[in-house]
Design an enzyme around this catalytic site. Structure first.
Site, mmCIF file in Angstrom:
data_model
loop_
_atom_site.group_PDB
_atom_site.id
_atom_site.type_symbol
_atom_site.label_atom_id
_atom_site.label_comp_id
_atom_site.label_asym_id
_atom_site.label_seq_id
_atom_site.Cartn_x
_atom_site.Cartn_y
_atom_site.Cartn_z
ATOM 1 N N LEU A 180 15.554 6.161 18.032
ATOM 2 C CA LEU A 180 16.837 5.461 17.895
ATOM 3 C C LEU A 180 16.588 4.128 17.212
ATOM 4 O O LEU A 180 15.804 3.305 17.692
ATOM 5 C CB LEU A 180 17.480 5.249 19.271
ATOM 6 N N GLY B 290 10.505 5.060 26.203
ATOM 7 C CA GLY B 290 11.356 4.177 25.428
ATOM 8 C C GLY B 290 12.493 4.949 24.797
ATOM 9 O O GLY B 290 13.193 5.715 25.456
ATOM 10 N N ASP B 291 12.692 4.757 23.494
ATOM 11 C CA ASP B 291 13.760 5.470 22.780
ATOM 12 C C ASP B 291 13.191 6.581 21.915
ATOM 13 O O ASP B 291 13.784 6.970 20.918
ATOM 14 C CB ASP B 291 14.562 4.492 21.919
ATOM 15 N N GLU B 292 12.037 7.119 22.296
ATOM 16 C CA GLU B 292 11.371 8.164 21.526
ATOM 17 C C GLU B 292 11.585 9.528 22.172
ATOM 18 O O GLU B 292 11.208 9.759 23.326
ATOM 19 C CB GLU B 292 9.872 7.867 21.417
#
Length: 220
Positions: free
Chosen positions: A117, A158-160
């Site tokens: 993201l 995280g955003d992964e």
């Protein structure tokens, strides 16, 4: 009270061991008076008279429901992300190894998508971690909605996010086109606005794709 979970063969084996050894222990499911099913650990021992004849069997059991729930919870935490309920890095590694093994053995293509993201740090900084968590949960839901049940969607941290696409067309070109179409659907969903409290927020995403056709990897 018998739960009906164990079949006749289970009880035949239990009685055979009781007659041979005079004792048996193990886990089985029974029912409470209310009808609720629960797991219990049972120790059964034969009681003999002075002549060695069996007078009765004495069973001692303990309810292991709480222990079983704790074990299930630990197993879940070891393999799934608690925020999104997606497979975590560990389970993703297992699924990837399975896909590689199947791909090499049968020369069947599969693809791996790495998704990030783009604006997540900004959301966390301006709206707080609660808003960031909401975005991650919604992003996970959208990615899952864009793939099939046979595919794997995992959160690495995280955003992964990462997606494993399996059961693709055996033809290399058609498999690549299938993968690109799924990637387009995922981006289309992730580019939709996210509702944070009383306002909407746009957060784009980036995708890197590797297609394995059973012989080599093709990056895009």
């Amino acid at each position: 009270l018998s739960s009906g979970v164990q079949d006749a063969a289970f009880y035949l084996d239990m009685w055979a061991k009781l007659q041979q050894k005079g004792s048996w222990q193990g886990e089985l499911f029974n029912r409470r008076k209310s009808g609720e099913m629960f797991p219990q650990w049972i120790n059964i021992n034969a009681a003999h008279n002075n002549s060695g004849q069996v007078l009765s069997y004495v069973a001692m059991f303990s309810d292991v429901s709480r222990l079983m729930r704790a074990e299930q919870r630990l197993a879940y935490l070891a393999h799934y992300d608690t925020l999104t309920n997606l497979p975590n890095r560990h389970l993703f590694g297992d699924r990837l190894a399975q896909a590689l093994e199947v791909g090499k053995r049968h020369l069947t293509p599969f693809a791996v998508m790495f998704i990030d993201l783009d604006c997540f740090k900004q959301i966390n900084d301006t709206h707080g971690h609660y808003a960031g968590d909401r975005v991650l949960q919604e992003a996970a839901r959208r990615i899952q909605g864009a793939v099939r049940a046979v595919d794997t969607v995992a959160r690495l941290g995280g955003d992964e996010f990462v997606v494993i696409l399996t059961q693709l067309d055996s033809d290399r070109v058609r498999a690549a086109n299938q993968t690109k179409e799924v990637g387009r659907k995922i981006l289309e969903q992730l580019n939709l606005p996210y509702k944070l409290v009383d306002e909407e927020y746009l957060c784009s995403a980036s995708i890197g794709i590797t297609l394995f056709d059973g012989r080599e990897c093709i990056e895009d």
